[in-house]
Design a protein around this motif. Sequence first.
Motif, PDB file in Angstrom:
ATOM      1  N   ALA A  38       3.249  -0.797   4.092  1.00 56.78           N
ATOM      2  CA  ALA A  38       2.972   0.603   3.741  1.00 56.78           C
ATOM      3  C   ALA A  38       4.277   1.396   3.697  1.00 56.78           C
ATOM      4  CB  ALA A  38       2.009   1.214   4.763  1.00 56.78           C
TER       5      ALA A  38
ATOM      6  N   LYS B 113      -5.395   3.249  -1.915  1.00 58.80           N
ATOM      7  CA  LYS B 113      -4.529   2.612  -0.923  1.00 58.80           C
ATOM      8  C   LYS B 113      -5.261   2.410   0.401  1.00 58.80           C
ATOM      9  CE  LYS B 113      -0.842   2.208  -3.477  1.00 58.80           C
ATOM     10  NZ  LYS B 113      -0.321   0.883  -3.894  1.00 58.80           N
ATOM     11  N   GLY B 114      -6.100   3.368   0.785  1.00 59.81           N
ATOM     12  CA  GLY B 114      -6.915   3.170   1.978  1.00 59.81           C
ATOM     13  C   GLY B 114      -7.866   2.000   1.801  1.00 59.81           C
TER      14      GLY B 114
ATOM     15  N   CYS C  34      -4.829   7.946  -2.629  1.00 58.61           N
ATOM     16  CA  CYS C  34      -5.123   7.740  -1.208  1.00 58.61           C
ATOM     17  C   CYS C  34      -6.383   6.898  -1.031  1.00 58.61           C
ATOM     18  CB  CYS C  34      -5.277   9.084  -0.498  1.00 58.61           C
ATOM     19  SG  CYS C  34      -3.749  10.040  -0.394  1.00 58.61           S
TER      20      CYS C  34
ATOM     21  N   GLY D 273      -6.012  -1.235   2.062  1.00 61.17           N
ATOM     22  CA  GLY D 273      -5.728  -1.559   3.454  1.00 61.17           C
ATOM     23  C   GLY D 273      -6.886  -2.268   4.129  1.00 61.17           C
TER      24      GLY D 273
ATOM     25  N   GLU E 212      -2.071   4.842   2.828  1.00 65.94           N
ATOM     26  CA  GLU E 212      -3.149   3.984   3.310  1.00 65.94           C
ATOM     27  C   GLU E 212      -3.707   4.564   4.601  1.00 65.94           C
ATOM     28  OE1 GLU E 212      -3.609  -0.260   5.683  1.00 65.94           O
ATOM     29  OE2 GLU E 212      -1.791   0.091   4.502  1.00 65.94           O
ATOM     30  N   HIS E 213      -2.861   5.261   5.346  1.00 60.99           N
ATOM     31  CA  HIS E 213      -3.197   5.717   6.689  1.00 60.99           C
ATOM     32  C   HIS E 213      -3.402   7.225   6.794  1.00 60.99           C
ATOM     33  CE1 HIS E 213      -2.249   1.720   8.124  1.00 60.99           C
ATOM     34  NE2 HIS E 213      -1.096   1.776   7.476  1.00 60.99           N
TER      35      HIS E 213
ATOM     36  N   SER F   5      -0.991  -3.964   8.998  1.00 63.43           N
ATOM     37  CA  SER F   5      -0.343  -3.071   8.047  1.00 63.43           C
ATOM     38  C   SER F   5       0.996  -2.649   8.632  1.00 63.43           C
ATOM     39  CB  SER F   5      -1.210  -1.838   7.776  1.00 63.43           C
ATOM     40  OG  SER F   5      -0.562  -0.960   6.869  1.00 63.43           O
TER      41      SER F   5
ATOM     42  N   THR G 278       0.853  -1.186   0.000  1.00 60.80           N
ATOM     43  CA  THR G 278       0.000   0.000   0.000  1.00 60.80           C
ATOM     44  C   THR G 278       0.893   1.241   0.000  1.00 60.80           C
ATOM     45  OG1 THR G 278      -0.200  -0.073   2.424  1.00 60.80           O
ATOM     46  CG2 THR G 278      -1.909  -1.198   1.130  1.00 60.80           C
TER      47      THR G 278
END
Length: 271
Positions: A191, A166-167, A163, A170, A152-153, A245, A148
Motif C-alpha cells: 500500500a 483499493k479497499g 478507495c 485489500g 486501501e486503509h 498489507s 493497493t
Amino acid sequence: MTAADTAGRTPTAAVVTGADSGIGRAVAVRLAAQGMDVGITWHTDEVGAERTAAEVRGHGRRAVVARLDLTDLPKAADVIDSMADDLGRIDVLVNNAGTGTSTPFLDLTLDTVREVLDVDLVGPFLCSQRAARRMVAQGGGGRIVNVTSVHEHQPRVGAAPYCAAKGGLGLLTQVMALELAEHGITVNAVAPGEIATPMTGQEDQDVRRTPRPGVPVGRPGDAREVAAVIAFLASEEASYVTGASWAVDGGMLRMGPMAGSHLEDDAWRRP
C-alpha cells in the motif's frame, strides 16, 4: 497436499502489470536484478514499456512486452496466459496497473465508477485467477502481490471509486491468501503513499528535495523503495508472509492521508 509440499522453488519468471513507468518499472527492474525473466504490460505508453524491457535485458534476463487494457474484461486477462507461455511459466504476479479519479461523490458518473472498479479491482481479480491456476498446475507455489494504496486503509476526498476498489482489493488479497496457501502461493498487498511517479507528476525527481510537512519522514517516496518491498514479498525469503498489507508511506497512515498530503508546516511535530 499441504503448502509445505508445494513450496520451495526459487522464482524465475514474473509478470508485472503497468510496468511502463513508475512503480511498475522499478519492480520489473528489481525482479530482473534478482534473477527473474519479466513480462511487462502497458496500456498507453508502449515506448515506456520498451525502455523497461531494455533495463530488464540489461540485467541479462528475458523480457516480453504486451498491451493490457483492463477495461476490456474478461478478455484482457488472456495476456497473463500468453505471457506465461512466452516465459515458460509464471512464478510471480504483481498487479500494479491502476487508475483513479478526482471527482466529488455527487458528480461521479456510473461509467467512471465502473472503469475504476474494473481496472483496480476486477482486473486484478481475473489476472490473479489466471496466474494462480498456472502456478497450481506447474507446481512449486508462487507469489502474488497486489499494489493497493494507503487508500486501501483510509479514505480520500474525491476518490470514492478508487478507495472502494483499493479497499476491496485489500480484502480480496486476504481471501486469496487463505485459499491459495495450500498450493504454496502467498498473496500480499503493498500500500504505497505518495510516490514520485508519473501519476503524481514527479517521476525522476529527487524526493529528498520535495518537502512534505504532513508526512513523518518529510518527503514523498521513491518508486524503488516500493519495489524493494515487493521484491522481498516475491522472494523465497518471504515464504511465511501471506495475507498482509505492507504500507510503504513514510508514516502517512499514522497521520491520515488527507493530513499527510495537505498539511503545510511542521507545527504538528510539537506538543
